[in-house]
Design a protein around this motif. Structure first.
Motif, PDB file in Angstrom:
ATOM      1  N   TYR A 266      -7.181  -7.818  -3.690  1.00 45.21           N
ATOM      2  CA  TYR A 266      -7.722  -8.207  -2.285  1.00 45.21           C
ATOM      3  C   TYR A 266      -6.939  -7.111  -1.510  1.00 45.21           C
ATOM      4  CZ  TYR A 266      -8.626 -12.529  -4.397  1.00 45.21           C
ATOM      5  OH  TYR A 266      -9.340 -13.504  -5.261  1.00 45.21           O
ATOM      6  N   ILE A 267      -6.256  -6.006  -1.858  1.00 40.20           N
ATOM      7  CA  ILE A 267      -5.544  -5.162  -0.964  1.00 40.20           C
ATOM      8  C   ILE A 267      -6.070  -3.744  -1.161  1.00 40.20           C
ATOM      9  CG2 ILE A 267      -3.673  -6.785  -0.083  1.00 40.20           C
ATOM     10  CD1 ILE A 267      -3.012  -4.244  -2.584  1.00 40.20           C
ATOM     11  N   THR A 268      -7.189  -3.531  -1.906  1.00 45.00           N
ATOM     12  CA  THR A 268      -7.499  -2.349  -2.357  1.00 45.00           C
ATOM     13  C   THR A 268      -8.092  -1.258  -1.142  1.00 45.00           C
ATOM     14  OG1 THR A 268      -9.631  -2.947  -3.211  1.00 45.00           O
ATOM     15  CG2 THR A 268      -8.008  -2.825  -4.644  1.00 45.00           C
ATOM     16  N   ASP A 269      -8.072  -1.999  -0.072  1.00 44.36           N
ATOM     17  CA  ASP A 269      -8.617  -1.297   1.208  1.00 44.36           C
ATOM     18  C   ASP A 269      -7.541  -0.679   1.813  1.00 44.36           C
ATOM     19  OD1 ASP A 269      -7.586  -3.816   1.716  1.00 44.36           O
ATOM     20  OD2 ASP A 269      -8.376  -3.732   3.668  1.00 44.36           O
ATOM     21  N   ARG A 270      -6.194  -0.971   1.486  1.00 44.70           N
ATOM     22  CA  ARG A 270      -5.094  -0.525   1.924  1.00 44.70           C
ATOM     23  C   ARG A 270      -4.234   0.054   0.917  1.00 44.70           C
ATOM     24  NH1 ARG A 270      -3.775  -6.241   3.893  1.00 44.70           N
ATOM     25  NH2 ARG A 270      -5.984  -6.704   2.810  1.00 44.70           N
TER      26      ARG A 270
ATOM     27  N   ALA B 249      -3.505  -1.612 -17.259  1.00 41.30           N
ATOM     28  CA  ALA B 249      -4.257  -0.214 -16.204  1.00 41.30           C
ATOM     29  C   ALA B 249      -5.850  -0.578 -16.317  1.00 41.30           C
ATOM     30  CB  ALA B 249      -3.930   0.792 -17.152  1.00 41.30           C
ATOM     31  N   LYS B 250      -6.354  -0.897 -17.580  1.00 42.10           N
ATOM     32  CA  LYS B 250      -7.633  -1.214 -17.716  1.00 42.10           C
ATOM     33  C   LYS B 250      -8.260  -2.436 -17.061  1.00 42.10           C
ATOM     34  CE  LYS B 250     -11.477  -1.997 -21.405  1.00 42.10           C
ATOM     35  NZ  LYS B 250     -11.965  -1.955 -22.528  1.00 42.10           N
ATOM     36  N   TRP B 251      -7.433  -3.635 -17.148  1.00 43.60           N
ATOM     37  CA  TRP B 251      -8.125  -4.830 -16.554  1.00 43.60           C
ATOM     38  C   TRP B 251      -8.022  -4.703 -15.138  1.00 43.60           C
ATOM     39  CZ3 TRP B 251      -5.173  -9.461 -19.394  1.00 43.60           C
ATOM     40  CH2 TRP B 251      -5.969  -9.698 -20.794  1.00 43.60           C
ATOM     41  N   PHE B 252      -6.984  -4.137 -14.602  1.00 38.15           N
ATOM     42  CA  PHE B 252      -6.639  -4.244 -12.943  1.00 38.15           C
ATOM     43  C   PHE B 252      -6.937  -2.775 -12.046  1.00 38.15           C
ATOM     44  CE2 PHE B 252      -3.914  -7.350 -15.089  1.00 38.15           C
ATOM     45  CZ  PHE B 252      -4.549  -8.503 -14.739  1.00 38.15           C
TER      46      PHE B 252
ATOM     47  N   GLY C  86      -0.126 -14.001  -0.979  1.00 35.98           N
ATOM     48  CA  GLY C  86       0.498 -13.681   0.407  1.00 35.98           C
ATOM     49  C   GLY C  86       1.588 -12.740   0.310  1.00 35.98           C
ATOM     50  N   GLU C  87       2.632 -12.784  -0.632  1.00 31.29           N
ATOM     51  CA  GLU C  87       3.782 -12.147  -0.743  1.00 31.29           C
ATOM     52  C   GLU C  87       3.229 -10.524  -1.353  1.00 31.29           C
ATOM     53  OE1 GLU C  87       6.404 -13.518  -3.756  1.00 31.29           O
ATOM     54  OE2 GLU C  87       5.003 -13.091  -5.554  1.00 31.29           O
ATOM     55  N   VAL C  88       2.136 -10.266  -2.153  1.00 26.82           N
ATOM     56  CA  VAL C  88       1.873  -9.173  -2.276  1.00 26.82           C
ATOM     57  C   VAL C  88       1.004  -8.444  -1.221  1.00 26.82           C
ATOM     58  CG1 VAL C  88      -0.008  -7.734  -3.832  1.00 26.82           C
ATOM     59  CG2 VAL C  88       1.416  -9.546  -4.887  1.00 26.82           C
ATOM     60  N   GLU C  89       0.579  -9.097  -0.502  1.00 24.82           N
ATOM     61  CA  GLU C  89      -0.215  -8.580   0.772  1.00 24.82           C
ATOM     62  C   GLU C  89       0.914  -8.046   2.060  1.00 24.82           C
ATOM     63  OE1 GLU C  89      -4.068  -9.149   3.467  1.00 24.82           O
ATOM     64  OE2 GLU C  89      -2.635 -11.154   2.796  1.00 24.82           O
TER      65      GLU C  89
END
Length: 345
Positions: free
Chosen positions: A25-29, A47-50, A300-303
């Motif tokens: 959800y934060i790959t734009d940043r 690495a492959k999954w994500f 929320g914490e990751v973002e």
């Protein structure tokens, strides 16, 4: 900074199930650069999954070869502290899981390095980002609620074993599990001045219960019910906060939030229709916002961590919050051993 270059150390079950999935959800940043784990199959898999570009099994090589801005470190507390300090000295901002360290002493070293390097450490107290607790925080900050004067919490689960070499299990539980709620009471009420606690231990070593009395500034009060005598099939958790003629009740972090203001929110010509309160309940329609990881605060914490790095701001909760939660845990343990009140400051 247009994008944060992210590395991730640790590919265990918790991080794989609850933290890695939030990164999409934060790959734009954020650019997902590399993962590292001692087990090659796990590093390759994550690495492959994500969607990370590379994987490593050697942390030194990982830090030497990659150009990063920030790193997630998820593993045993001592590992988080030692690797976290290395990453800080390499100029990286750091996210670690709760508890950040095994003890207050370790956490203090972590904090000192963070200050010296001017790199930030965020601690994964995800409950602060859970939907119900975020709503409750807004409620108690409203002038109508008044100053919070009392808090009651319950945090109960099934049998809890000794972890990370901490014995007995009842002590390990304070550091590894109850530390969640030690952070929450500070989040809602401010600093804990004193604790007085009693411990019951059943014949089965992994089953026990704590009753904890808290004192905050101006002699405001709190009560905590912490136990491992219930079931892992349903972790029983609630928080109730009392203000000036008002109170708010949060069930299971997000399932329900009930707010009872001191004034009637609706006027009714019925003797029983008085101050029935405001009721918020989770909408279970499928959406990003209703996924468990979002509801319970992981997304929320990751973002928040990534946004903090992008903006050059200090994250919250930080390593000092982690240290203070550990101080409460150690004070509770001291209180049950001495059968006396323990003053934190």
């Amino acid at each position: 900074m247009e994008k944060v270059r992210i590395g991730f150390i640790g590919c265990g079950s918790h991080s794989t199930e609850n933290l890695y999935p939030c990164l999409r959800y934060i790959t734009d940043r954020a650019d997902l650069v590399a993962v590292c784990d001692l087990k090659e199959d796990l590093a390759k898999r994550n690495a492959k999954w994500f969607g990370f570009e590379r994987w490593y099994t050697d942390v030194e090589q990982f830090l030497k070869q990659e150009s990063l801005d920030a790193v997630f470190i998820v593993g045993p507390p001592s590992m988080q502290t030692s690797l976290g300090i290395s990453c800080l000295k390499s100029g990286l901002h750091v996210f670690v899981e709760k508890p950040p360290s095994m003890s207050v002493e370790e956490a203090r070293k972590f904090l000192e390095v963070s200050k010296k390097t001017r790199c930030n450490v965020m601690v994964g107290f995800m409950k602060r980002f859970a939907l119900g607790y975020r709503l409750a925080k807004k409620v108690i900050q409203d002038p109508e609620f008044g100053r919070p004067v009392h808090i009651v919490t319950k945090f109960a689960n099934g049998p809890y074993e000794a972890v990370w070499g901490i014995h007995p299990p009842s002590k390990a539980y304070l550091i590894g599990q109850a530390v969640h709620h030690f952070d929450l009471v500070r989040y809602f009420m401010g600093e804990v001045k004193e604790v007085y606690a009693r411990l019951y231990e059943a014949s089965v070593e992994e089953k026990f219960s704590y009753s904890v009395l808290l004192t905050f500034d101006d002699d405001r009060t709190g009560v905590m019910n912490l136990n491992s005598c219930q079931s892992w099939s349903k972790i029983d958790e609630y928080v109730e906060i009392t203000g000036d003629g008002a109170f708010v009740f949060i069930d299971d972090m997000a399932t329900q939030v009930r707010y009872y203001p001191k004034t009637d929110w609706i006027k009714m010509d019925m003797p029983r229709g008085i101050n029935v309160g405001n009721f918020w309940e989770l909408n279970h329609l499928p959406s990003r916002w209703n996924q468990s990881r979002y509801i319970r605060g992981y997304c929320g914490e990751v973002e928040h961590f990534v946004n903090s790095v992008m903006r050059g701001e200090a994250p919250s909760p930080n390593i000092e919050d982690g240290l203070k939660a550990l101080q409460i845990a150690e004070s509770v343990w001291k209180s049950v051993q001495t059968l006396s009140k323990v003053t934190l400051f």
